[in-house]
Design an enzyme around this catalytic site. Structure first.
Site, short mmCIF file in Angstrom:
data_model
loop_
_atom_site.label_atom_id
_atom_site.label_comp_id
_atom_site.label_asym_id
_atom_site.label_seq_id
_atom_site.Cartn_x
_atom_site.Cartn_y
_atom_site.Cartn_z
N ASP A 7 46.50 23.38 43.51
CA ASP A 7 45.94 22.36 44.36
C ASP A 7 45.39 23.10 45.59
OD1 ASP A 7 45.55 19.79 45.59
OD2 ASP A 7 47.37 20.15 46.75
N LEU A 8 44.51 22.47 46.35
CA LEU A 8 43.94 23.15 47.53
C LEU A 8 44.63 22.69 48.83
CD1 LEU A 8 41.74 24.97 48.82
CD2 LEU A 8 40.29 22.95 48.91
N ASP A 9 44.37 21.43 49.17
CA ASP A 9 44.88 20.94 50.46
C ASP A 9 46.40 20.88 50.45
OD1 ASP A 9 42.32 20.48 51.50
OD2 ASP A 9 42.17 18.61 50.42
N THR A 15 44.46 21.96 55.08
CA THR A 15 43.41 20.99 55.41
C THR A 15 43.96 19.57 55.33
OG1 THR A 15 42.66 21.50 53.18
CG2 THR A 15 41.26 22.21 55.00
N LYS A 43 47.62 11.83 50.12
CA LYS A 43 47.49 13.21 49.67
C LYS A 43 47.17 13.25 48.18
CE LYS A 43 50.20 15.58 53.16
NZ LYS A 43 51.39 16.41 53.41
N GLY A 44 46.15 14.02 47.83
CA GLY A 44 45.82 14.23 46.42
C GLY A 44 44.93 13.16 45.81
N ILE A 45 44.80 12.02 46.49
CA ILE A 45 43.94 10.98 45.91
C ILE A 45 42.55 11.04 46.55
CG2 ILE A 45 45.92 9.51 45.33
CD1 ILE A 45 45.05 7.64 47.63
N ARG A 47 38.71 10.21 48.17
CA ARG A 47 38.28 9.65 49.46
C ARG A 47 38.20 8.12 49.38
NH1 ARG A 47 32.75 12.15 50.89
NH2 ARG A 47 33.91 13.98 50.20
N SER A 114 41.45 20.60 42.69
CA SER A 114 41.48 19.84 43.93
C SER A 114 40.68 18.56 43.78
CB SER A 114 40.89 20.67 45.07
OG SER A 114 40.70 19.87 46.20
N ALA A 115 41.20 17.49 44.38
CA ALA A 115 40.48 16.21 44.37
C ALA A 115 39.33 16.22 45.37
CB ALA A 115 41.45 15.09 44.70
N SER A 116 39.21 17.30 46.15
CA SER A 116 38.25 17.30 47.25
C SER A 116 36.85 17.75 46.84
CB SER A 116 38.74 18.21 48.37
OG SER A 116 37.74 18.30 49.38
N ASN A 118 34.91 18.78 48.93
CA ASN A 118 34.64 19.87 49.87
C ASN A 118 35.34 21.17 49.45
OD1 ASN A 118 33.15 18.38 52.07
ND2 ASN A 118 35.00 17.14 51.98
N LYS A 145 43.91 12.36 40.20
CA LYS A 145 45.37 12.43 40.23
C LYS A 145 45.90 11.04 40.59
CE LYS A 145 44.83 17.05 42.18
NZ LYS A 145 44.94 17.92 43.36
N GLU A 169 51.51 22.05 43.57
CA GLU A 169 51.04 20.84 44.28
C GLU A 169 51.89 20.53 45.50
OE1 GLU A 169 49.16 18.27 44.73
OE2 GLU A 169 47.71 18.39 43.13
N ASP A 170 51.29 19.82 46.47
CA ASP A 170 52.05 19.37 47.64
C ASP A 170 52.13 17.85 47.69
OD1 ASP A 170 49.34 18.89 48.31
OD2 ASP A 170 49.91 18.78 50.41
P1 B16 Z 1 37.39 14.88 50.04
P2 B16 Z 1 43.74 18.16 47.06
C1 B16 Z 1 42.63 16.02 48.22
O1 B16 Z 1 42.68 17.40 48.02
C2 B16 Z 1 43.38 15.62 49.47
O2 B16 Z 1 44.76 15.88 49.32
C3 B16 Z 1 43.19 14.15 49.71
O3 B16 Z 1 43.85 13.78 50.89
C4 B16 Z 1 41.68 13.86 49.83
O4 B16 Z 1 41.45 12.48 50.02
C5 B16 Z 1 40.99 14.34 48.55
O5 B16 Z 1 41.25 15.71 48.37
C6 B16 Z 1 39.48 14.12 48.59
O6 B16 Z 1 38.91 14.98 49.54
O7 B16 Z 1 37.28 13.67 50.90
O8 B16 Z 1 37.19 16.18 50.77
O9 B16 Z 1 36.52 14.79 48.79
O10 B16 Z 1 45.09 17.97 47.69
O11 B16 Z 1 43.60 17.53 45.68
O12 B16 Z 1 43.24 19.58 47.12
MG MG Z 2 47.23 18.66 48.10
#
Ligand code: B16
Ligand code: MG
Length: 218
Positions: A7-9, A15, A43-45, A47, A114-116, A118, A145, A169-170
């Site tokens: 996982d990233l964040d 982040t 966290k993990g879900i 935007r 990562s769900a992000s 970014n 996730k 994962e966190d």
């Molecule tokens: P973004 P992960 C997740 O990253 C974050 O934990 C979660 O809080 C955030 O809403 C999601 O990425 C989407 O991120 O808005 O940058 O697309 O923990 O899966 O690395």
């Molecule tokens: Mg995370």
């Protein structure tokens, strides 16, 4: 153990704190109560799912059109991107660079789940992109996730079986996704926030190749 899927964040860099701050600003502007305990659920879900939970908390779910919600999500992301533009390699969490180096030397596959949206930008800011054999394209994932799809895609991209993978994962949603994928789950945080994890470490500083292998061969 043939691969580790990160996982990233909250695992590679904190982040998660910037997500907290950016959502906190938006919630304050909408007069919605927002605190760290509630933030755990985000966290993990994605935007949009995060925004839906925040609006529901403020009983504002019906007050915004799809367009209005999109505008709020963009506002949060603009603030988030402002915060992450200052990320540098000094923001890599303890033990992670050493673990990535050990994994590469041992020719163990490395993927990012990562769900992000970014994620690639952040990996580049951290100067870690080189270590990753695969970064799962979250825009190509149909179910986020806690669905296992993102971790299963990571394993498939690396050409390994899920049972040969460790996921780190966190977030509770992430642990559920790893276990749903049939992988060994390492949680970073407190055991109460990591239910179902095979092992839980308090911080990433505890992670190393030998530590992971000693638990994986169980
Ligand atoms: P973004 P992960 C997740 O990253 C974050 O934990 C979660 O809080 C955030 O809403 C999601 O990425 C989407 O991120 O808005 O940058 O697309 O923990 O899966 O690395
Ligand atoms: Mg995370």
């Amino acid at each position: 153990m043939k691969a580790v899927i990160f996982d990233l964040d909250g695992v590679i860099t904190d982040t998660a704190e910037y997500h907290f701050q950016a959502w906190g600003s938006l919630a304050a502007a909408l007069s919605i109560p927002f605190d760290r305990e509630f933030n755990e659920q985000l966290k993990g879900i994605s935007r949009t799912e995060s925004l839906d939970k925040i609006l529901a908390r403020g009983n504002l779910s019906d007050k915004f059109s799809e367009e209005g919600k999109q505008e709020l999500a963009t506002r949060k992301n603009t603030e988030y991107q402002r915060l992450i533009s200052a990320v540098t390699p000094s923001d890599i969490l303890p033990g992670i660079k050493a673990l990535l180096t050990e994994l590469r030397e041992a020719r163990i596959g490395i993927a990012l789940a990562s769900a992000s949206k970014n994620a690639t930008f952040i990996l580049e800011r951290l100067e870690l992109a080189y270590y990753f054999d695969s970064v799962v394209d979250v825009t190509a994932i149909r179910h986020g996730k806690p669905d296992p799809e993102i971790f299963l895609t990571g394993a498939a991209n690396l050409g390994v079986q899920p049972a040969e993978c460790i996921g780190i994962e966190d977030a509770q949603a992430g642990i559920q996704a790893i276990k749903g994928a049939g992988m060994f789950a390492v949680g970073v945080g407190t055991p109460s926030q990591m239910q179902g994890a095979d092992i839980v470490v308090a911080t990433t500083a505890e992670l190393s190749l030998s530590m992971l292998e000693s638990h994986f061969i169980r």
